[in-house]
Design an enzyme around this catalytic site. Structure first.
Site, short mmCIF file in Angstrom:
data_model
loop_
_atom_site.label_atom_id
_atom_site.label_comp_id
_atom_site.label_asym_id
_atom_site.label_seq_id
_atom_site.Cartn_x
_atom_site.Cartn_y
_atom_site.Cartn_z
N SER A 209 95.66 37.40 7.95
CA SER A 209 96.33 36.86 6.59
C SER A 209 97.63 37.62 6.34
O SER A 209 98.71 37.23 5.78
CB SER A 209 95.37 36.99 5.29
OG SER A 209 94.15 36.00 5.52
N HIS A 256 97.86 40.58 1.86
CA HIS A 256 98.70 39.46 1.63
C HIS A 256 100.02 39.87 0.80
O HIS A 256 101.10 39.59 1.57
CB HIS A 256 98.20 38.48 0.58
CG HIS A 256 97.00 37.85 1.03
ND1 HIS A 256 96.16 36.70 0.81
CD2 HIS A 256 96.09 37.99 2.07
CE1 HIS A 256 95.28 36.17 1.05
NE2 HIS A 256 95.26 36.99 2.11
#
Length: 305
Positions: A209, A256
Protein backbone atom coordinates in the site's frame (compact mmCIF):
# COMPACT_ATOMS: atom_id res chain seq x y z
CA UNK A 1 0.28 -6.63 -35.14
CA UNK A 2 -2.58 -4.30 -36.13
CA UNK A 3 -1.60 -1.06 -37.76
CA UNK A 4 -2.09 1.92 -35.45
CA UNK A 5 -4.59 4.53 -36.69
CA UNK A 6 -2.84 7.57 -38.07
CA UNK A 7 0.43 5.78 -38.80
CA UNK A 8 2.33 6.73 -41.97
CA UNK A 9 0.54 3.91 -43.84
CA UNK A 10 -2.87 4.92 -42.54
CA UNK A 11 -5.11 7.18 -44.63
CA UNK A 12 -5.24 9.59 -41.71
CA UNK A 13 -1.98 11.39 -42.24
CA UNK A 14 0.07 13.55 -39.91
CA UNK A 15 -1.72 16.70 -40.92
CA UNK A 16 -5.15 15.48 -39.80
CA UNK A 17 -6.62 16.64 -36.52
CA UNK A 18 -7.02 13.10 -35.21
CA UNK A 19 -9.97 11.10 -33.85
CA UNK A 20 -12.52 12.38 -31.37
CA UNK A 21 -14.77 10.62 -28.90
CA UNK A 22 -18.55 10.77 -28.65
CA UNK A 23 -18.30 14.11 -26.82
CA UNK A 24 -16.15 15.60 -29.57
CA UNK A 25 -13.02 15.62 -27.39
CA UNK A 26 -9.65 14.74 -28.97
CA UNK A 27 -8.40 11.20 -28.39
CA UNK A 28 -4.94 9.73 -28.89
CA UNK A 29 -4.36 8.72 -32.51
CA UNK A 30 -2.85 5.41 -31.37
CA UNK A 31 -5.26 4.79 -28.47
CA UNK A 32 -8.70 6.11 -29.51
CA UNK A 33 -10.20 5.30 -26.10
CA UNK A 34 -7.98 7.85 -24.31
CA UNK A 35 -8.86 11.54 -24.20
CA UNK A 36 -5.94 13.93 -24.34
CA UNK A 37 -5.22 17.62 -24.66
CA UNK A 38 -1.62 17.23 -25.84
CA UNK A 39 -0.56 17.15 -29.50
CA UNK A 40 2.65 16.21 -31.28
CA UNK A 41 4.66 19.35 -31.94
CA UNK A 42 5.46 18.12 -35.49
CA UNK A 43 2.35 16.48 -36.92
CA UNK A 44 -0.17 17.93 -34.39
CA UNK A 45 -1.90 14.62 -33.84
CA UNK A 46 -3.27 14.14 -30.28
CA UNK A 47 -1.13 11.86 -28.10
CA UNK A 48 -1.67 10.30 -24.66
CA UNK A 49 1.05 10.01 -21.95
CA UNK A 50 2.05 6.55 -23.18
CA UNK A 51 2.78 7.93 -26.66
CA UNK A 52 4.49 11.16 -25.60
CA UNK A 53 8.18 11.41 -26.44
CA UNK A 54 9.93 14.37 -24.84
CA UNK A 55 11.39 16.81 -27.38
CA UNK A 56 13.35 20.03 -27.07
CA UNK A 57 10.02 21.83 -27.29
CA UNK A 58 6.91 19.97 -26.20
CA UNK A 59 6.31 16.32 -27.10
CA UNK A 60 6.39 14.26 -30.27
CA UNK A 61 4.50 11.14 -31.28
CA UNK A 62 6.36 7.83 -31.76
CA UNK A 63 5.89 7.94 -35.55
CA UNK A 64 7.59 11.33 -35.91
CA UNK A 65 10.43 10.24 -33.64
CA UNK A 66 10.86 6.96 -35.54
CA UNK A 67 10.88 8.69 -38.92
CA UNK A 68 13.14 11.51 -37.78
CA UNK A 69 10.60 13.94 -39.29
CA UNK A 70 12.18 17.23 -40.21
CA UNK A 71 15.45 16.47 -38.45
CA UNK A 72 17.57 15.54 -41.45
CA UNK A 73 18.77 12.46 -39.55
CA UNK A 74 17.83 8.79 -39.93
CA UNK A 75 15.36 7.33 -37.46
CA UNK A 76 18.13 5.42 -35.69
CA UNK A 77 19.78 8.72 -34.74
CA UNK A 78 16.80 9.73 -32.59
CA UNK A 79 16.39 7.93 -29.28
CA UNK A 80 12.72 7.91 -28.23
CA UNK A 81 12.20 9.28 -24.73
CA UNK A 82 9.25 9.38 -22.37
CA UNK A 83 7.86 12.54 -20.83
CA UNK A 84 10.28 12.16 -17.89
CA UNK A 85 13.28 11.38 -20.11
CA UNK A 86 13.26 7.60 -19.79
CA UNK A 87 13.82 5.22 -22.69
CA UNK A 88 10.67 4.13 -24.51
CA UNK A 89 10.29 0.37 -23.97
CA UNK A 90 8.77 -2.17 -26.33
CA UNK A 91 6.49 -3.28 -23.48
CA UNK A 92 5.70 -0.11 -21.47
CA UNK A 93 4.05 -2.15 -18.66
CA UNK A 94 6.72 -4.82 -18.18
CA UNK A 95 7.92 -3.61 -14.77
CA UNK A 96 4.33 -3.39 -13.53
CA UNK A 97 3.70 -6.98 -14.65
CA UNK A 98 6.86 -8.17 -12.89
CA UNK A 99 5.92 -6.37 -9.66
CA UNK A 100 2.46 -7.94 -9.72
CA UNK A 101 4.03 -11.33 -10.35
CA UNK A 102 6.44 -10.96 -7.42
CA UNK A 103 3.62 -9.92 -5.08
CA UNK A 104 1.45 -12.85 -6.17
CA UNK A 105 4.34 -15.29 -5.83
CA UNK A 106 5.07 -14.05 -2.30
CA UNK A 107 1.39 -14.43 -1.40
CA UNK A 108 1.40 -18.03 -2.64
CA UNK A 109 4.44 -18.73 -0.45
CA UNK A 110 2.63 -17.15 2.49
CA UNK A 111 -0.34 -19.45 1.94
CA UNK A 112 1.95 -22.48 1.66
CA UNK A 113 4.23 -21.79 4.64
CA UNK A 114 1.85 -19.88 6.90
CA UNK A 115 2.64 -17.48 9.70
CA UNK A 116 6.21 -18.64 10.20
CA UNK A 117 7.14 -17.20 6.81
CA UNK A 118 5.10 -14.00 7.21
CA UNK A 119 6.45 -13.37 10.72
CA UNK A 120 10.00 -13.57 9.39
CA UNK A 121 9.56 -10.83 6.78
CA UNK A 122 6.72 -8.50 7.80
CA UNK A 123 7.35 -5.10 9.38
CA UNK A 124 7.42 -4.36 13.09
CA UNK A 125 9.83 -2.55 15.37
CA UNK A 126 10.47 -5.35 17.81
CA UNK A 127 8.32 -8.18 19.15
CA UNK A 128 8.69 -11.51 20.85
CA UNK A 129 8.24 -14.30 18.30
CA UNK A 130 9.05 -17.96 18.83
CA UNK A 131 10.83 -17.17 22.07
CA UNK A 132 13.13 -14.47 20.69
CA UNK A 133 13.03 -10.77 19.93
CA UNK A 134 12.73 -9.94 16.24
CA UNK A 135 12.14 -6.82 14.17
CA UNK A 136 13.89 -3.87 12.53
CA UNK A 137 15.28 -2.73 15.88
CA UNK A 138 16.82 -6.19 16.34
CA UNK A 139 19.10 -5.79 13.33
CA UNK A 140 16.61 -6.78 10.60
CA UNK A 141 16.23 -3.61 8.47
CA UNK A 142 15.44 -5.74 5.41
CA UNK A 143 11.89 -5.95 6.78
CA UNK A 144 11.32 -2.39 5.53
CA UNK A 145 11.56 -3.84 2.01
CA UNK A 146 10.24 -7.39 2.35
CA UNK A 147 7.04 -6.21 4.06
CA UNK A 148 6.14 -4.42 0.80
CA UNK A 149 5.60 -7.78 -0.90
CA UNK A 150 3.47 -9.51 1.75
CA UNK A 151 -0.30 -9.30 2.19
CA UNK A 152 -2.73 -10.22 4.93
CA UNK A 153 -5.71 -11.54 2.94
CA UNK A 154 -7.16 -12.17 -0.51
CA UNK A 155 -9.01 -8.85 -0.39
CA UNK A 156 -5.83 -7.03 0.62
CA UNK A 157 -3.74 -8.29 -2.27
CA UNK A 158 -6.62 -8.01 -4.76
CA UNK A 159 -7.13 -4.29 -4.13
CA UNK A 160 -3.39 -3.57 -4.14
CA UNK A 161 -2.73 -5.45 -7.37
CA UNK A 162 -5.73 -3.92 -9.17
CA UNK A 163 -4.53 -0.47 -8.14
CA UNK A 164 -1.00 -1.33 -9.25
CA UNK A 165 -2.24 -2.38 -12.70
CA UNK A 166 -4.62 0.54 -13.25
CA UNK A 167 -2.31 3.26 -11.96
CA UNK A 168 1.15 1.76 -12.33
CA UNK A 169 0.88 0.75 -15.99
CA UNK A 170 0.16 4.23 -17.42
CA UNK A 171 2.64 5.79 -15.00
CA UNK A 172 5.39 3.39 -16.09
CA UNK A 173 4.71 4.31 -19.73
CA UNK A 174 4.94 8.02 -18.91
CA UNK A 175 8.08 7.88 -16.76
CA UNK A 176 10.07 5.02 -18.24
CA UNK A 177 11.01 1.78 -16.53
CA UNK A 178 13.98 2.88 -14.40
CA UNK A 179 12.31 6.01 -13.02
CA UNK A 180 9.09 4.12 -12.38
CA UNK A 181 10.87 1.42 -10.38
CA UNK A 182 12.76 4.07 -8.41
CA UNK A 183 9.45 5.75 -7.60
CA UNK A 184 7.82 2.47 -6.56
CA UNK A 185 10.57 1.25 -4.25
CA UNK A 186 11.47 4.60 -2.68
CA UNK A 187 7.79 5.38 -1.99
CA UNK A 188 7.30 1.93 -0.50
CA UNK A 189 10.35 2.32 1.74
CA UNK A 190 9.15 5.77 2.83
CA UNK A 191 5.84 4.22 3.86
CA UNK A 192 7.61 1.46 5.78
CA UNK A 193 9.90 3.98 7.48
CA UNK A 194 7.02 6.15 8.68
CA UNK A 195 5.23 3.06 10.01
CA UNK A 196 8.36 2.00 11.83
CA UNK A 197 8.83 5.51 13.23
CA UNK A 198 5.27 6.12 14.48
CA UNK A 199 3.56 2.76 15.02
CA UNK A 200 3.75 0.73 18.22
CA UNK A 201 6.94 -1.37 18.25
CA UNK A 202 5.03 -4.67 18.42
CA UNK A 203 2.47 -3.70 15.77
CA UNK A 204 2.96 -5.78 12.59
CA UNK A 205 2.50 -4.14 9.19
CA UNK A 206 2.69 -5.48 5.66
CA UNK A 207 1.54 -4.84 2.10
CA UNK A 208 2.31 -2.84 -1.03
CA UNK A 209 0.00 0.00 0.00
CA UNK A 210 2.81 2.48 0.71
CA UNK A 211 4.18 2.03 -2.80
CA UNK A 212 0.67 2.16 -4.30
CA UNK A 213 -0.05 5.46 -2.57
CA UNK A 214 3.28 6.70 -3.93
CA UNK A 215 1.99 5.92 -7.42
CA UNK A 216 -1.22 7.82 -6.59
CA UNK A 217 0.81 10.88 -5.59
CA UNK A 218 3.01 10.79 -8.69
CA UNK A 219 0.00 10.28 -10.95
CA UNK A 220 -1.65 13.38 -9.48
CA UNK A 221 1.47 15.43 -10.25
CA UNK A 222 1.63 14.02 -13.79
CA UNK A 223 -2.06 14.71 -14.48
CA UNK A 224 -1.70 18.27 -13.26
CA UNK A 225 1.33 18.75 -15.51
CA UNK A 226 -0.68 17.49 -18.51
CA UNK A 227 -3.73 19.55 -17.48
CA UNK A 228 -5.97 16.48 -17.27
CA UNK A 229 -9.20 16.43 -15.31
CA UNK A 230 -8.03 15.42 -11.84
CA UNK A 231 -11.45 15.02 -10.24
CA UNK A 232 -11.70 11.22 -10.78
CA UNK A 233 -8.25 10.67 -9.27
CA UNK A 234 -8.94 12.99 -6.34
CA UNK A 235 -12.24 11.22 -5.66
CA UNK A 236 -10.51 7.83 -5.68
CA UNK A 237 -7.76 9.10 -3.42
CA UNK A 238 -10.25 10.61 -0.96
CA UNK A 239 -12.15 7.32 -0.80
CA UNK A 240 -8.92 5.46 -0.08
CA UNK A 241 -7.96 7.94 2.64
CA UNK A 242 -11.39 7.59 4.26
CA UNK A 243 -10.87 3.85 4.47
CA UNK A 244 -7.32 4.44 5.70
CA UNK A 245 -8.45 6.42 8.75
CA UNK A 246 -11.73 4.59 9.41
CA UNK A 247 -11.75 2.60 12.65
CA UNK A 248 -12.18 -1.13 12.36
CA UNK A 249 -10.21 -1.62 9.14
CA UNK A 250 -6.88 -2.15 10.93
CA UNK A 251 -4.97 -0.19 8.27
CA UNK A 252 -1.46 1.15 8.80
CA UNK A 253 -2.20 4.77 7.92
CA UNK A 254 1.46 5.67 8.42
CA UNK A 255 2.49 3.59 5.39
CA UNK A 256 -0.20 5.21 3.23
CA UNK A 257 0.74 8.76 4.20
CA UNK A 258 4.48 8.13 3.98
CA UNK A 259 4.12 6.61 0.51
CA UNK A 260 1.78 9.36 -0.68
CA UNK A 261 4.05 12.21 0.42
CA UNK A 262 7.10 10.53 -1.09
CA UNK A 263 5.20 9.90 -4.33
CA UNK A 264 4.23 13.55 -4.66
CA UNK A 265 7.81 14.71 -4.03
CA UNK A 266 9.34 12.17 -6.40
CA UNK A 267 6.63 12.68 -9.02
CA UNK A 268 7.27 16.43 -9.05
CA UNK A 269 10.99 15.83 -9.54
CA UNK A 270 10.30 13.32 -12.32
CA UNK A 271 8.01 15.47 -14.47
CA UNK A 272 9.17 19.02 -13.68
CA UNK A 273 12.96 18.68 -13.68
CA UNK A 274 14.54 20.93 -16.35
CA UNK A 275 15.80 19.00 -19.35
CA UNK A 276 19.49 19.87 -18.95
CA UNK A 277 19.59 18.68 -15.31
CA UNK A 278 16.82 16.10 -15.51
CA UNK A 279 18.56 12.86 -14.52
CA UNK A 280 20.61 14.55 -11.79
CA UNK A 281 17.55 16.11 -10.18
CA UNK A 282 15.35 13.04 -10.54
CA UNK A 283 17.76 10.56 -9.00
CA UNK A 284 19.13 13.16 -6.60
CA UNK A 285 15.66 13.61 -5.09
CA UNK A 286 15.30 9.82 -4.88
CA UNK A 287 18.58 9.74 -2.94
CA UNK A 288 17.39 12.50 -0.60
CA UNK A 289 14.15 10.67 0.18
CA UNK A 290 16.14 7.49 0.83
CA UNK A 291 18.36 9.49 3.18
CA UNK A 292 15.25 10.57 5.11
CA UNK A 293 14.21 6.89 5.27
CA UNK A 294 17.61 5.94 6.72
CA UNK A 295 17.57 8.77 9.27
CA UNK A 296 14.02 7.92 10.42
CA UNK A 297 15.01 4.26 10.77
CA UNK A 298 18.10 5.07 12.80
CA UNK A 299 16.18 7.47 15.07
CA UNK A 300 13.47 4.91 15.82
CA UNK A 301 15.99 2.14 16.35
CA UNK A 302 17.83 4.30 18.88
CA UNK A 303 14.53 4.86 20.74
CA UNK A 304 13.77 1.13 20.92
CA UNK A 305 17.20 -0.18 21.90
Amino acid sequence: MDQAPGSPRDPQGPGDQGPRDAKGLPTCYRHPDRETGVRCTRCERPICPECMVSASVGFQCPDCVRDGSGTGHPASATQPRTLAGGAVAADPRLATKVLIGVNLAAFVVQLALGDRFTDSFDLFGRALLSGEMQGVAEGQPYRLLTAMFLHGSYIHIMFNMLSLWWIGGPLEAALGRARYLALYFVSGLAGSALSYLLAAPNQPSLGASGAIFGLFGATAVLMRRLKYDMRPLIALLVINLIFTFSPGFNIAWQAHIGGLVAGVVLGYAMVHAPREWRALIQYGVCALVLLVVVVATLVRTAQLT
